[in-house]
Design a protein around this motif. Structure first.
Motif, PDB file in Angstrom:
ATOM      1  N   GLY A   1      42.099  14.822   8.925  1.00 27.11           N
ATOM      2  CA  GLY A   1      41.705  13.670   8.300  1.00 27.11           C
ATOM      3  C   GLY A   1      41.085  12.556   9.471  1.00 27.11           C
ATOM      4  N   LEU A   2      40.365  11.593   8.924  1.00 24.55           N
ATOM      5  CA  LEU A   2      39.591  10.740   9.733  1.00 24.55           C
ATOM      6  C   LEU A   2      40.006   9.385   8.807  1.00 24.55           C
ATOM      7  N   LYS A   3      40.392   8.391   9.817  1.00 25.74           N
ATOM      8  CA  LYS A   3      40.461   7.020   9.158  1.00 25.74           C
ATOM      9  C   LYS A   3      39.647   5.988   9.856  1.00 25.74           C
ATOM     10  N   VAL A   4      38.806   5.468   9.081  1.00 25.97           N
ATOM     11  CA  VAL A   4      37.599   4.553   9.782  1.00 25.97           C
ATOM     12  C   VAL A   4      38.171   2.984   9.178  1.00 25.97           C
ATOM     13  N   CYS A   5      38.051   2.105   9.970  1.00 27.02           N
ATOM     14  CA  CYS A   5      38.291   0.719   9.599  1.00 27.02           C
ATOM     15  C   CYS A   5      37.581  -0.359  10.031  1.00 27.02           C
ATOM     16  N   SER A   6      37.193  -1.200   9.433  1.00 26.08           N
ATOM     17  CA  SER A   6      36.526  -2.459   9.889  1.00 26.08           C
ATOM     18  C   SER A   6      37.758  -3.859   9.849  1.00 26.08           C
ATOM     19  N   ILE A   7      37.853  -4.523  10.963  1.00 20.09           N
ATOM     20  CA  ILE A   7      39.246  -5.253  10.706  1.00 20.09           C
ATOM     21  C   ILE A   7      38.252  -6.815  10.920  1.00 20.09           C
TER      22      ILE A   7
ATOM     23  N   PRO B   1      39.571  -9.204   1.935  1.00 15.89           N
ATOM     24  CA  PRO B   1      40.556  -8.285   2.539  1.00 15.89           C
ATOM     25  C   PRO B   1      40.179  -8.486   4.119  1.00 15.89           C
ATOM     26  N   VAL B   2      41.462  -8.547   5.023  1.00 10.47           N
ATOM     27  CA  VAL B   2      40.988  -8.357   6.333  1.00 10.47           C
ATOM     28  C   VAL B   2      40.516  -7.049   6.986  1.00 10.47           C
ATOM     29  N   GLU B   3      41.289  -6.131   6.055  1.00 11.53           N
ATOM     30  CA  GLU B   3      40.781  -4.372   6.458  1.00 11.53           C
ATOM     31  C   GLU B   3      40.027  -4.082   5.446  1.00 11.53           C
ATOM     32  N   GLN B   4      38.814  -3.186   5.657  1.00  6.37           N
ATOM     33  CA  GLN B   4      38.183  -2.320   4.994  1.00  6.37           C
ATOM     34  C   GLN B   4      38.171  -1.071   5.645  1.00  6.37           C
ATOM     35  N   ALA B   5      38.667  -0.147   4.941  1.00  8.53           N
ATOM     36  CA  ALA B   5      38.798   1.205   5.222  1.00  8.53           C
ATOM     37  C   ALA B   5      38.713   2.415   4.366  1.00  8.53           C
ATOM     38  N   ALA B   6      38.460   3.427   4.767  1.00  6.31           N
ATOM     39  CA  ALA B   6      38.443   4.629   4.026  1.00  6.31           C
ATOM     40  C   ALA B   6      39.149   6.001   5.004  1.00  6.31           C
ATOM     41  N   PHE B   7      39.633   6.611   4.201  1.00  9.80           N
ATOM     42  CA  PHE B   7      40.086   7.866   4.777  1.00  9.80           C
ATOM     43  C   PHE B   7      39.469   9.149   4.318  1.00  9.80           C
ATOM     44  N   VAL B   8      39.018   9.992   5.044  1.00 10.41           N
ATOM     45  CA  VAL B   8      38.429  11.141   4.775  1.00 10.41           C
ATOM     46  C   VAL B   8      39.278  12.632   5.021  1.00 10.41           C
ATOM     47  N   VAL B   9      39.307  13.097   4.085  1.00 17.11           N
ATOM     48  CA  VAL B   9      40.452  14.537   4.035  1.00 17.11           C
ATOM     49  C   VAL B   9      39.366  15.677   4.079  1.00 17.11           C
ATOM     50  N   ILE B  10      39.879  16.551   5.289  1.00 17.06           N
ATOM     51  CA  ILE B  10      39.320  17.823   5.245  1.00 17.06           C
ATOM     52  C   ILE B  10      39.862  18.893   4.998  1.00 17.06           C
TER      53      ILE B  10
ATOM     54  N   THR C   1      38.396  25.576   4.363  1.00 17.78           N
ATOM     55  CA  THR C   1      37.251  25.717   4.427  1.00 17.78           C
ATOM     56  C   THR C   1      36.433  24.593   5.147  1.00 17.78           C
ATOM     57  N   LYS C   2      37.215  23.792   5.765  1.00 19.40           N
ATOM     58  CA  LYS C   2      36.780  22.827   6.857  1.00 19.40           C
ATOM     59  C   LYS C   2      35.836  21.501   6.085  1.00 19.40           C
ATOM     60  N   ALA C   3      35.659  21.789   4.884  1.00 17.25           N
ATOM     61  CA  ALA C   3      34.553  20.816   4.145  1.00 17.25           C
ATOM     62  C   ALA C   3      35.438  19.531   3.838  1.00 17.25           C
TER      63      ALA C   3
END
Length: 312
Positions: A58-64, A76-85, A89-91
């Motif tokens: 997984g990879l978390k990306v945030c703009s604070i 919101p102070v935090e804008q973020a997304a979490f990507v699950v791999i 399959t590694k997709a």
């Protein structure tokens, strides 16, 4: 790839399920991960990545941007997304609302540790902060400690606590307090979720037997507790690498107030922590992408079950 909204995640989760999932994951292999931060107290880009056997990656990306809280209306102070791999399959399997995953995993992280570190008869909870994480921490602590009869709320801007106070419900007495030092002297559990650069929790005000949960600071320049909170305390962390990058841990280590960390969340889940009634315990919740990944995978599984039931 499936996109999961905050509403999807919230509908799929509850505190018992999330805490159990984190406990199970911390009885297995340790993750491989790293993180970086670009910026300062005014604005930052923050990311953490992880590979965890049995859960994929997984990879978390945030703009604070703390200034968002001062806008009218506030953003919101935090804008973020979490990507699950996907592990096989590694997709890229899922793109998830980051703040909602963070809310659940952060509070459940602290609550899981507190099952070992706080007294089972704790009656007064002090919550420092007014944001979504502070509100989630309140709910998680009330879930694990039904002995709590009183919740004290403190924030620099007390008007922000009106909504938080309503969310707690009527099962416990709730009080918005203005004198933080006096509230610290009454608390059995202190949980602090702020972006403070100066210590708010003072060791001179903490009673023996109190559990202190430090959640907000993740940079070296951020401090929620002074050195005296950690001096002669039993100190645990959720993740060694992220915790030692935070001011609440690296500051006392440098000053000598903290000589060693007794264990991390993997240690607590493996063997617990036998505590004496007078022990002061401190837990640094600095997070880690493996926590986000475990909660994200739980939300995906439960959401699929819910939707298959509805469509079946």
């Amino acid at each position: 790839m499936h996109i999961y909204t905050a509403e999807d995640i919230a509908a799929a989760l509850n505190w018992g399920a999330v805490i159990d999932a984190l406990r199970e994951a911390h009885q297995g292999p340790r993750p491989q991960g790293d993180s970086y931060f670009i910026g300062d107290a005014g604005f930052g880009l923050f990311s953490r990545g992880v590979v965890l056997p049995g859960y994929g990656a997984g990879l978390k990306v945030c703009s604070i941007n703390p200034g968002n809280s001062s806008l009218v209306p506030p953003r919101p102070v935090e804008q973020a997304a979490f990507v699950v791999i996907d592990e096989q399959t590694k997709a890229i399997a899922a793109f998830m609302d980051g703040p909602e995953i963070t809310r659940w995993k952060t509070a459940a992280d602290s609550a899981l540790a507190a099952l070992s570190l706080s007294r089972a008869d704790s009656q007064t909870l002090l919550v420092i902060g007014a944001g979504p994480i502070a509100q989630a921490l309140t709910a998680a602590y009330l879930h694990i400690r039904p002995s709590i009869k009183r919740v004290l709320l403190w924030n620099r801007s007390p008007e922000k606590l009106v909504h938080a106070r309503r969310l707690i419900g009527e099962q416990v007495a709730v009080e918005v307090v203005s004198n933080l030092d006096a509230a610290l002297e009454q608390a059995d559990i202190v949980t602090c979720a702020t972006s403070s650069l100066q210590p708010l929790v003072k060791g001179a005000r903490i009673r023996p037997g109190t559990h202190v949960d430090l959640v907000g600071g993740f940079r070296e320049d951020m401090r929620e507790a002074d050195d005296e909170v950690l001096r002669n305390a039993r100190v645990f962390v959720d993740d060694y690498s992220t915790a030692q990058a935070s001011g609440d841990i690296c500051g006392p280590l440098k000053s000598g107030a903290l000589s060693h960390i007794e264990g991390d969340l993997f240690d607590l889940c493996a063997k617990g922590a036998t505590r004496a009634a007078q022990d002061r315990t401190v837990y640094k919740n600095a997070g880690g992408a493996h926590l986000d990944l475990v909660v994200a995978q739980l939300a995906i599984r439960r959401h699929r079950r819910q939707t298959s039931h509805l469509t079946g």
